[in-house]
Enzyme design. Structure first.
Site, short mmCIF file in Angstrom:
data_model
loop_
_atom_site.label_atom_id
_atom_site.label_comp_id
_atom_site.label_asym_id
_atom_site.label_seq_id
_atom_site.Cartn_x
_atom_site.Cartn_y
_atom_site.Cartn_z
CG ASP A 8 35.64 -37.94 -22.81
OD1 ASP A 8 35.48 -37.75 -21.59
OD2 ASP A 8 35.16 -37.19 -23.69
CG HIS A 9 39.65 -35.52 -22.72
ND1 HIS A 9 39.14 -36.15 -23.84
CD2 HIS A 9 39.33 -34.21 -22.84
CE1 HIS A 9 38.56 -35.26 -24.62
NE2 HIS A 9 38.65 -34.07 -24.03
CB CYS A 65 31.99 -37.94 -22.18
SG CYS A 65 30.30 -37.42 -22.51
CB THR A 67 27.83 -33.16 -21.20
OG1 THR A 67 27.99 -33.92 -22.42
CG2 THR A 67 28.46 -31.78 -21.36
CG HIS A 98 9.71 -47.46 -15.45
ND1 HIS A 98 8.88 -46.37 -15.51
CD2 HIS A 98 9.26 -48.21 -14.40
CE1 HIS A 98 7.97 -46.43 -14.54
NE2 HIS A 98 8.18 -47.54 -13.85
CG HIS A 133 8.30 -50.97 -17.74
ND1 HIS A 133 7.98 -49.70 -18.13
CD2 HIS A 133 7.82 -51.12 -16.48
CE1 HIS A 133 7.35 -49.08 -17.14
NE2 HIS A 133 7.24 -49.93 -16.13
C1 RB5 Z 1 35.28 -33.40 -24.72
O1 RB5 Z 1 35.83 -32.13 -24.69
C2 RB5 Z 1 33.76 -33.31 -24.58
O2 RB5 Z 1 33.21 -32.83 -25.76
C3 RB5 Z 1 33.19 -34.67 -24.21
O3 RB5 Z 1 33.74 -35.09 -23.02
C4 RB5 Z 1 31.70 -34.76 -24.03
O4 RB5 Z 1 31.24 -33.80 -23.12
C5 RB5 Z 1 30.88 -34.83 -25.24
O5 RB5 Z 1 29.63 -34.92 -25.21
#
Ligand code: RB5
Length: 144
Positions: A8-9, A65, A67, A98, A133
């Site tokens: 994503d962005h 993304c 996080t 695993h 596993h």
């Molecule tokens: C986008 O702002 C953010 O929420 C997304 O990239 C991600 O971290 C979601 O878990």
């Protein structure tokens, strides 16, 4: 081996860096988007990747993304998908050894480029151990 990458962005910048880095080594990732830093929804990105893996258009995926959390939650809702956040080198090894993960997940806002490259390399150079596993992965597929 076919490897697709998508973000994503929040992961766009890291995705572009990874594409360029591996391109310079002669490894071409299939880019499933997004194509700019404009805001988009990470479930849509995860779904694109999941569709390609389940259709066997690609063997392995890299999802990013901000996080790594949202996009892995979205991807892991589907049978046959094992998306693992590679948050350190040990987990990069274990995710293959695993868990036989088929999607590597990273956080564009939480991880450094050099760490991510090293973890991708560790993952790609590790074999699934099989053995005990296998039945655990089968239980994941069976569900409840
Ligand atoms: C986008 O702002 C953010 O929420 C997304 O990239 C991600 O971290 C979601 O878990």
């Amino acid at each position: 081996m076919n490897i697709a990458i998508a973000s994503d962005h929040g992961g766009f910048e890291l995705k572009q860096q990874l594409i360029e880095h591996y391109q310079s080594l002669g490894i071409n990732f299939q880019d499933l988007g997004t194509s700019s830093t404009d805001s988009c929804d990470y479930p849509d990105i995860a779904h694109k990747m999941v569709k390609d893996i389940l259709a066997q258009k690609t063997e392995l995926g890299i999802l990013i993304c901000g996080t790594g959390i949202g996009i892995s939650i979205a991807a892991n809702r589907f049978k046959g998908i094992r998306a693992a956040i590679l948050y350190n080198d040990f987990c990069a090894e274990m995710a293959k050894k695993h868990n036989n993960a088929n999607i590597m997940v990273f956080g564009g806002r939480t991880m450094k480029f050099a760490d991510v490259v090293r973890r991708i390399d560790i993952f790609l150079n590790t074999e699934f151990e099989g053995g005990r596993h296998i039945k655990r992965l089968e239980k994941i597929e069976e569900g409840i």
